[in-house]
Design a protein around this motif. Structure first.
Motif, PDB file in Angstrom:
ATOM      1  N   ILE B  23      80.366  71.532  16.656  1.00 22.96           N
ATOM      2  CA  ILE B  23      80.015  70.537  15.626  1.00 22.96           C
ATOM      3  C   ILE B  23      78.644  69.972  15.967  1.00 22.96           C
ATOM      4  N   THR B  24      77.718  69.996  15.034  1.00 20.43           N
ATOM      5  CA  THR B  24      76.360  69.534  15.347  1.00 20.43           C
ATOM      6  C   THR B  24      76.350  68.019  15.598  1.00 20.43           C
ATOM      7  N   PRO B  25      75.435  67.550  16.441  1.00 19.03           N
ATOM      8  CA  PRO B  25      75.277  66.103  16.645  1.00 19.03           C
ATOM      9  C   PRO B  25      74.961  65.372  15.337  1.00 19.03           C
ATOM     10  N   GLU B  26      74.262  66.020  14.416  1.00 17.92           N
ATOM     11  CA  GLU B  26      73.965  65.400  13.123  1.00 17.92           C
ATOM     12  C   GLU B  26      75.256  65.059  12.380  1.00 17.92           C
ATOM     13  N   VAL B  27      76.195  65.981  12.378  1.00 20.77           N
ATOM     14  CA  VAL B  27      77.476  65.734  11.696  1.00 20.77           C
ATOM     15  C   VAL B  27      78.266  64.639  12.422  1.00 20.77           C
ATOM     16  N   THR B  28      78.305  64.708  13.734  1.00 16.94           N
ATOM     17  CA  THR B  28      79.039  63.689  14.497  1.00 16.94           C
ATOM     18  C   THR B  28      78.477  62.294  14.247  1.00 16.94           C
ATOM     19  N   ALA B  29      77.140  62.179  14.238  1.00 17.38           N
ATOM     20  CA  ALA B  29      76.506  60.871  14.008  1.00 17.38           C
ATOM     21  C   ALA B  29      76.776  60.373  12.590  1.00 17.38           C
ATOM     22  N   THR B  30      76.792  61.290  11.642  1.00 16.57           N
ATOM     23  CA  THR B  30      77.026  60.886  10.248  1.00 16.57           C
ATOM     24  C   THR B  30      78.463  60.436  10.057  1.00 16.57           C
ATOM     25  N   LEU B  31      79.401  61.146  10.665  1.00 10.92           N
ATOM     26  CA  LEU B  31      80.815  60.727  10.576  1.00 10.92           C
ATOM     27  C   LEU B  31      81.006  59.335  11.199  1.00 10.92           C
ATOM     28  N   ALA B  32      80.230  59.026  12.230  1.00 11.16           N
ATOM     29  CA  ALA B  32      80.370  57.716  12.892  1.00 11.16           C
ATOM     30  C   ALA B  32      79.929  56.570  11.979  1.00 11.16           C
ATOM     31  N   GLU B  33      79.094  56.877  10.984  1.00  4.42           N
ATOM     32  CA  GLU B  33      78.599  55.837  10.051  1.00  4.42           C
ATOM     33  C   GLU B  33      79.409  55.768   8.767  1.00  4.42           C
ATOM     34  N   ALA B  34      80.348  56.681   8.597  1.00  5.09           N
ATOM     35  CA  ALA B  34      81.032  56.805   7.313  1.00  5.09           C
ATOM     36  C   ALA B  34      82.075  55.703   7.108  1.00  5.09           C
ATOM     37  N   THR B  35      82.301  55.355   5.848  1.00  4.86           N
ATOM     38  CA  THR B  35      83.430  54.496   5.474  1.00  4.86           C
ATOM     39  C   THR B  35      84.593  55.324   4.930  1.00  4.86           C
ATOM     40  N   ASP B  36      84.282  56.540   4.452  1.00  2.48           N
ATOM     41  CA  ASP B  36      85.306  57.386   3.817  1.00  2.48           C
ATOM     42  C   ASP B  36      85.076  58.846   4.193  1.00  2.48           C
TER      43      ASP B  36
END
Lengths: 258, 258
Positions: B23-36
């Protein structure tokens, strides 16, 4: 064994298109364990220097020499990473390593070799533009360094007949500037004037530039060695938005289109 | 705006084939900011629950409903991630989101939409086996849920004529078990008996299984819904090794092969 030969390994790793955020944790962890990193100059430069890591940058077009060096070092017990940009299995170093393996020293057959996938340029470019590769597609290396031009042209015509979206790697280089112009001429004849073409340069780097034009407005000068070119299928569509157009290929094809 | 609509966004993210290390760090960082987080049940299950994150798992084959939910929530100011396995731009949710966008509410055109690439199944499978996609290739979705079977068969024949290596997504499902058998029959006729076929099941998960067989020994039951199938080009080769065979396609084609 006292020489450590049983602990050596060779990983062929993809660094993705440029952004650090697109390097997989698997690749990062493997590089942290390496004793040697081998690759084309700009890719080796993306791996930070550290104590205990020997960096072996080399010029373009010496892929088999590079593969032999990697296999030799790994057979001697070193922990070797060969780096490619994008994915190592797509027009990159993995095939070169296996060509060298097949033709090379028998002891190389005992080397522990792993290929570590990466984000390949066509999928990074596709993501930036929308989803032009969202339905059936093909990937073609437009360089005729390693294959006859007639085969490239045959594949372009058959890919157009199959109505694939098409992703082109290495569309244009200084040593063969005429190839891409010929490819565009073949595509214009086979696909018509309106087919959308994406020129995606240096995706995910500070130099990133995207441009979408109809096929009859596509010009060879729109691509350089850092450009990925994607030509849509007959079903590929553009959505106009204030934030810039989206290019995508729907998932479905109606029954009448067969 | 006080309702926060100007801060919402929608990311369509690829979780790769299964291993966390892909899983790319970009995806991991984006999931950490998500509300949904929105997606097919098993993909949403791969995203850890946490306070402030609403998970919206849904069944298969409701892609457009899922896309509309995502666009609505983002337009209301939520930070939404739609998750796919592999790469979202390859037979996955990105195209569905843009289909919904084009057909949907005009205000959706103002939503900040990003597609975050991932390691797609064919490249993970190719890496595990060697480098079968190391030269020109195509990717075909064998499901005929969304396109006519005649088009699939036409593409198989043209891809064989173009001598592409071929990667097949969704080779086989319970609802249409006969499709893959028909595809294999077409390929046997077009490519001959000896062409190597890779069946790569659940790559990078604990259930991973790889099998390489010649085309005349390939059977429909060797694939299920978690299997990626790769058929080599006429140039694809196998290297025998104690550690298991390597399957790869050389980078070059001799002049006589055009």
């Amino acid at each position: 064994m006292s020489d450590g030969a049983d602990t050596g390994w060779l990983a062929v790793a993809g660094l993705g298109p440029g952004d650090e955020g697109l390097i997989t944790p698997e690749v990062t962890a493997t590089l942290a364990e390496a004793t040697d990193v081998i690759g084309y100059v700009p890719y080796v430069a993306r791996v930070a220097a550290r104590e205990g890591l020997v960096r072996h940058p080399s010029d373009n077009r010496v892929e088999l020499d590079r593969a032999a060096l990697a296999l030799n070092l790994a057979a001697q017990g070193r922990r070797v990473v060969v780096v490619s940009s994008g994915d190592p299995g797509v027009f990159a170093m993995a095939a070169a390593v296996f060509e060298a393996l097949e033709a090379g020293a028998p002891e190389w057959l005992n080397v522990d070799i792993r290929v570590l996938p990466g984000i390949t340029a066509m999928l990074a470019a596709s993501a930036r533009a929308g989803a032009p590769l969202g339905h059936d597609f093909c990937a073609i290396n437009l360089s005729d360094n390693l294959k006859p031009w007639a085969l490239i042209e045959k594949r372009l015509r058959l890919a157009a007949e199959a109505d694939f979206a098409m992703a082109f790697y290495n569309p244009r280089s200084k040593s063969r500037p005429e190839g891409f112009a010929r490819a565009l001429a073949v595509l214009q004849e086979a696909c018509g004037d309106d087919r959308p073409v994406l020129f995606a340069r240096a995706v995910s780097t500070p130099d990133e530039e995207l441009r979408i034009v109809p096929l009859d407005k596509a010009e060879p000068a729109m691509a350089d060695m850092r450009t990925m070119v994607i030509v849509g299928s007959s079903r590929t569509r553009t959505i106009a938005r204030a934030g810039g157009p989206v290019l995508y290929t729907p998932r479905s094809v109606p029954e009448t289109a067969a």
